[in-house]
Design a protein around this motif. Structure first.
Motif, PDB file in Angstrom:
ATOM      1  N   GLY A 180      43.859  25.384  45.501  1.00  0.00           N
ATOM      2  CA  GLY A 180      45.119  24.797  45.073  1.00  0.00           C
ATOM      3  C   GLY A 180      46.197  25.873  45.010  1.00  0.00           C
ATOM      4  N   VAL A 181      47.376  25.517  45.469  1.00  0.00           N
ATOM      5  CA  VAL A 181      48.447  26.511  45.533  1.00  0.00           C
ATOM      6  C   VAL A 181      48.793  27.050  44.156  1.00  0.00           C
ATOM      7  CG1 VAL A 181      50.863  26.900  46.158  1.00  0.00           C
ATOM      8  CG2 VAL A 181      49.415  25.502  47.638  1.00  0.00           C
ATOM      9  N   VAL A 182      48.948  26.147  43.191  1.00  0.00           N
ATOM     10  CA  VAL A 182      49.328  26.565  41.839  1.00  0.00           C
ATOM     11  C   VAL A 182      48.249  27.441  41.222  1.00  0.00           C
ATOM     12  CG1 VAL A 182      49.871  25.785  39.499  1.00  0.00           C
ATOM     13  CG2 VAL A 182      50.780  24.542  41.473  1.00  0.00           C
ATOM     14  N   LYS A 183      46.994  27.009  41.326  1.00  0.00           N
ATOM     15  CA  LYS A 183      45.895  27.790  40.749  1.00  0.00           C
ATOM     16  C   LYS A 183      45.760  29.144  41.450  1.00  0.00           C
ATOM     17  CE  LYS A 183      40.996  27.563  39.536  1.00  0.00           C
ATOM     18  NZ  LYS A 183      39.735  26.763  39.619  1.00  0.00           N
ATOM     19  N   SER A 184      45.985  29.164  42.752  1.00  0.00           N
ATOM     20  CA  SER A 184      45.900  30.427  43.495  1.00  0.00           C
ATOM     21  C   SER A 184      46.966  31.405  43.020  1.00  0.00           C
ATOM     22  CB  SER A 184      46.067  30.172  44.993  1.00  0.00           C
ATOM     23  OG  SER A 184      45.003  29.388  45.497  1.00  0.00           O
ATOM     24  N   LEU A 185      48.189  30.915  42.852  1.00  0.00           N
ATOM     25  CA  LEU A 185      49.269  31.773  42.367  1.00  0.00           C
ATOM     26  C   LEU A 185      49.002  32.262  40.949  1.00  0.00           C
ATOM     27  CD1 LEU A 185      52.377  29.873  43.795  1.00  0.00           C
ATOM     28  CD2 LEU A 185      51.301  31.946  44.687  1.00  0.00           C
ATOM     29  N   GLN A 186      48.434  31.383  40.123  1.00  0.00           N
ATOM     30  CA  GLN A 186      48.077  31.792  38.763  1.00  0.00           C
ATOM     31  C   GLN A 186      47.002  32.868  38.786  1.00  0.00           C
ATOM     32  OE1 GLN A 186      46.937  28.027  37.023  1.00  0.00           O
ATOM     33  NE2 GLN A 186      49.015  27.598  36.260  1.00  0.00           N
ATOM     34  N   ASN A 208      50.754  46.095  34.351  1.00  0.00           N
ATOM     35  CA  ASN A 208      49.996  44.858  34.149  1.00  0.00           C
ATOM     36  C   ASN A 208      48.697  45.121  33.409  1.00  0.00           C
ATOM     37  OD1 ASN A 208      51.774  43.049  35.305  1.00  0.00           O
ATOM     38  ND2 ASN A 208      50.879  43.198  37.340  1.00  0.00           N
ATOM     39  N   GLU A 209      48.011  46.181  33.773  1.00  0.00           N
ATOM     40  CA  GLU A 209      46.763  46.525  33.085  1.00  0.00           C
ATOM     41  C   GLU A 209      47.021  46.821  31.612  1.00  0.00           C
ATOM     42  OE1 GLU A 209      43.682  46.509  33.919  1.00  0.00           O
ATOM     43  OE2 GLU A 209      43.666  46.386  36.113  1.00  0.00           O
ATOM     44  N   ASN A 210      48.077  47.551  31.330  1.00  0.00           N
ATOM     45  CA  ASN A 210      48.390  47.877  29.946  1.00  0.00           C
ATOM     46  C   ASN A 210      48.834  46.649  29.167  1.00  0.00           C
ATOM     47  OD1 ASN A 210      47.951  50.782  29.654  1.00  0.00           O
ATOM     48  ND2 ASN A 210      49.514  50.982  31.226  1.00  0.00           N
ATOM     49  N   SER A 211      49.579  45.776  29.809  1.00  0.00           N
ATOM     50  CA  SER A 211      50.037  44.578  29.118  1.00  0.00           C
ATOM     51  C   SER A 211      48.875  43.658  28.776  1.00  0.00           C
ATOM     52  CB  SER A 211      51.064  43.831  29.979  1.00  0.00           C
ATOM     53  OG  SER A 211      50.454  43.251  31.119  1.00  0.00           O
ATOM     54  N   ILE A 256      46.428  35.030  41.201  1.00  0.00           N
ATOM     55  CA  ILE A 256      47.034  36.273  41.677  1.00  0.00           C
ATOM     56  C   ILE A 256      47.809  36.963  40.561  1.00  0.00           C
ATOM     57  CG2 ILE A 256      48.774  37.239  43.245  1.00  0.00           C
ATOM     58  CD1 ILE A 256      47.958  35.058  45.261  1.00  0.00           C
ATOM     59  N   SER A 257      48.587  36.194  39.821  1.00  0.00           N
ATOM     60  CA  SER A 257      49.408  36.786  38.758  1.00  0.00           C
ATOM     61  C   SER A 257      48.579  37.257  37.572  1.00  0.00           C
ATOM     62  CB  SER A 257      50.455  35.780  38.273  1.00  0.00           C
ATOM     63  OG  SER A 257      49.828  34.636  37.691  1.00  0.00           O
ATOM     64  N   THR A 307      47.474  41.157  42.324  1.00  0.00           N
ATOM     65  CA  THR A 307      48.929  41.330  42.342  1.00  0.00           C
ATOM     66  C   THR A 307      49.306  42.553  43.165  1.00  0.00           C
ATOM     67  OG1 THR A 307      49.053  40.375  40.122  1.00  0.00           O
ATOM     68  CG2 THR A 307      50.990  41.541  40.910  1.00  0.00           C
ATOM     69  N   PHE A 308      48.597  43.649  42.909  1.00  0.00           N
ATOM     70  CA  PHE A 308      48.871  44.880  43.660  1.00  0.00           C
ATOM     71  C   PHE A 308      48.658  44.676  45.156  1.00  0.00           C
ATOM     72  CE2 PHE A 308      46.682  48.336  45.864  1.00  0.00           C
ATOM     73  CZ  PHE A 308      47.721  49.250  45.973  1.00  0.00           C
ATOM     74  N   CYS A 309      47.500  44.156  45.544  1.00  0.00           N
ATOM     75  CA  CYS A 309      47.158  44.018  46.970  1.00  0.00           C
ATOM     76  C   CYS A 309      48.154  43.140  47.712  1.00  0.00           C
ATOM     77  CB  CYS A 309      45.747  43.460  47.125  1.00  0.00           C
ATOM     78  SG  CYS A 309      44.436  44.644  46.762  1.00  0.00           S
ATOM     79  N   PHE A 310      48.510  42.016  47.111  1.00  0.00           N
ATOM     80  CA  PHE A 310      49.398  41.100  47.812  1.00  0.00           C
ATOM     81  C   PHE A 310      50.827  41.636  47.890  1.00  0.00           C
ATOM     82  CE2 PHE A 310      46.099  37.811  46.962  1.00  0.00           C
ATOM     83  CZ  PHE A 310      45.933  37.393  48.270  1.00  0.00           C
ATOM     84  N   ILE A 311      51.308  42.249  46.811  1.00  0.00           N
ATOM     85  CA  ILE A 311      52.668  42.806  46.869  1.00  0.00           C
ATOM     86  C   ILE A 311      52.724  43.957  47.868  1.00  0.00           C
ATOM     87  CG2 ILE A 311      54.456  44.021  45.584  1.00  0.00           C
ATOM     88  CD1 ILE A 311      53.748  42.424  43.145  1.00  0.00           C
ATOM     89  N   PHE A 312      51.724  44.846  47.822  1.00  0.00           N
ATOM     90  CA  PHE A 312      51.693  45.952  48.783  1.00  0.00           C
ATOM     91  C   PHE A 312      51.663  45.419  50.213  1.00  0.00           C
ATOM     92  CE2 PHE A 312      48.825  48.692  51.395  1.00  0.00           C
ATOM     93  CZ  PHE A 312      49.739  49.713  51.628  1.00  0.00           C
TER      94      PHE A 312
END
Length: 454
Positions: A370-376, A244-247, A378-379, A385-390
């Motif tokens: 907001g759910v949508v903004k929160s997910l955006q 993700n960092e590289n992308s 995170i992604s 992304t790392f913290c939540f997936i881990f």
């Protein structure tokens, strides 16, 4: 614990605090300095409290089993230094007639994960006159180094939240209680911190790569030796973090959109192959056997509990598909339970209060943002992304393997600082203006070599 503990513990505390004050300047800056000694103190309180609770409330337990093994090794060292060193550093898979009389007293000698902790405790025993409380303080100090590495890494990534991050990493009661004394959990949470620190500085920051890589590799080695499932939960999101960092460094949005899925697939494939290599032939963690092992663990632990602390998240028949079905409930039970009304004793009540805090902050953040903004958000933020997936991956693992809140509270402490830190970073990202004064950020990031590897 006995009179020796009462006499030697204050002396060693003075020594440890003397060392802490001596190294504090090198490990902190003017913003993080004020948390160094309080965080260490919390670890010491946790280590001593753990011993007292196990002695006077539980009447024994794993921590004293480890100490019992340690006394045997210490006695061997007293009889013959070479014999003691063999028990500490030698290969426990080979027969040595010189060790037979001691091995007969070591129930965990051939249990590699438990005996790894005994090795560490026995090494500390040499310098502490085999005193339980002092060994516990040494475990706390060792664990603290890794947790401080976790904290300064988070501060390096998002310095504005340094106050809340200190709360998330150091001052959750379950974390500093269960993660401080003579237990596996203390070793693991410290090792995870160094793995996180080394990974970030070697692959994301890419500064002083050799130094960071060595620390990260040592942390990973300890996790492999004690609780490999924590490393297996760490690998996929960590590799995805790199991609993700590289992308994000690709300026063209269209190219980035095309390449990012490739990074995702490559990261997951690499993590899966690494997982297979690490666990091949391991009865506990082999990918081909993990479903059945989870079923056995959950059934056993649930059947052993008669205090009302058992929970049921559904049927696990040993297949991977059954684990996937119960995964959502496993995440909920790991992050947000026990609920306050489920608490049956003081230890469960503390865990329930922390779970209530996690639930409150999660609902509050997603509701306000907001759910949508929160997910955006995170992604779009690799660290989130790392913290939540881990956290989710580990939550599934411990939630399906535990079966009761008594063991769950110990198993889940590695994910708690990462989940809460992610919530606080999201909170700041959602509320703090985008344009900040650069000097402010520079002052916050002006940490010494240990914190930045610069």
């Amino acid at each position: 614990m006995d009179l020796k503990d009462l006499f030697l513990t204050p002396i060693y505390l003075v020594l440890f605090y003397g060392i802490a004050f001596a190294v504090r300047k090198r490990a902190t800056n003017k913003f993080t300095k004020k948390y160094f000694i309080p965080a260490l103190t919390a670890k010491f309180v946790g280590a001593l409290g753990l011993g007292l609770i196990y002695q006077f409330y539980y009447g024994g337990g794993d921590t004293f089993n480890y100490f019992g093994h340690t006394k045997v090794v210490y006695q061997a060292f007293s009889d013959s230094a070479s014999t003691g060193l063999k028990l500490i550093f030698g290969d426990n898979t080979k027969f040595d007639p010189e060790l037979t009389r001691y091995i007969a007293q070591l129930y965990w000698y051939h249990a590699s994960t438990e005996y790894f902790v005994v090795r560490i405790a026995s090494f500390f025993a040499i310098f502490s006159f085999c005193t339980y409380a002092v060994i516990g303080l040494m475990f706390a100090a060792l664990s603290f180094t890794g947790m401080w590495a976790t904290y300064i890494t988070f501060v390096r990534i998002f310095p504005l939240a340094y106050q809340k991050l200190a709360l998330a990493v150091f001052f959750l009661p379950s974390v500093f209680f269960w993660g401080s004394g003579l237990m596996k959990d203390s070793v693991c949470i410290g090792a995870l911190g160094w793995t996180f620190y080394g990974f970030y500085h070697a692959t994301i920051e890419k500064k002083n790569v050799l130094f960071a890589s060595i620390l990260g590799a040592l942390g990973a080695y300890v996790l492999i030796s004690v609780k490999i499932y924590i490393l297996l939960s760490f690998l996929p999101p960590a590799l995805l973090w790199v991609f993700n960092e590289n992308s994000q460094r690709i300026r063209s949005a269209s190219v980035r959109m095309l390449v990012k899925p490739l990074f995702l697939v490559l990261g997951l494939a690499t993590a899966f192959l690494g997982t297979n290599k690490l666990t091949a032939g391991d009865d506990k963690y082999d990918v081909d056997k993990i479903g059945e092992r989870t079923r056995i663990n959950s059934t056993y632990l649930t059947s052993q509990v008669a205090t009302g602390s058992a929970y049921n998240i559904g049927t696990i028949d040993g297949s991977i598909s059954s684990m996937i079905k119960v995964a959502p409930q496993a995440v909920i039970v790991s992050l947000f339970r026990p609920f306050l009304f489920e608490a049956r004793n003081p230890v469960m009540l503390l865990s329930a209060m922390e779970a209530a805090l996690f639930l409150y902050l999660t609902i509050k953040l997603f509701y306000r943002t907001g759910v949508v903004k929160s997910l955006q958000l995170i992604s779009s933020q690799p660290i989130l992304t790392f913290c939540f997936i881990f956290s989710i991956v580990l939550a599934v693992g411990v939630g399906t393997n535990s079966g009761n809140f008594g063991t769950l509270v110990r198993y889940k402490i590695p994910l708690m600082p990462f989940y809460l830190s992610a919530l606080y970073i999201m909170q700041y990202k959602a509320t703090v203006p985008k344009k900040l004064k650069r000097p402010q950020l520079n002052r916050l990031r002006n940490t010494p070599r240990l914190a930045t590897t610069e």
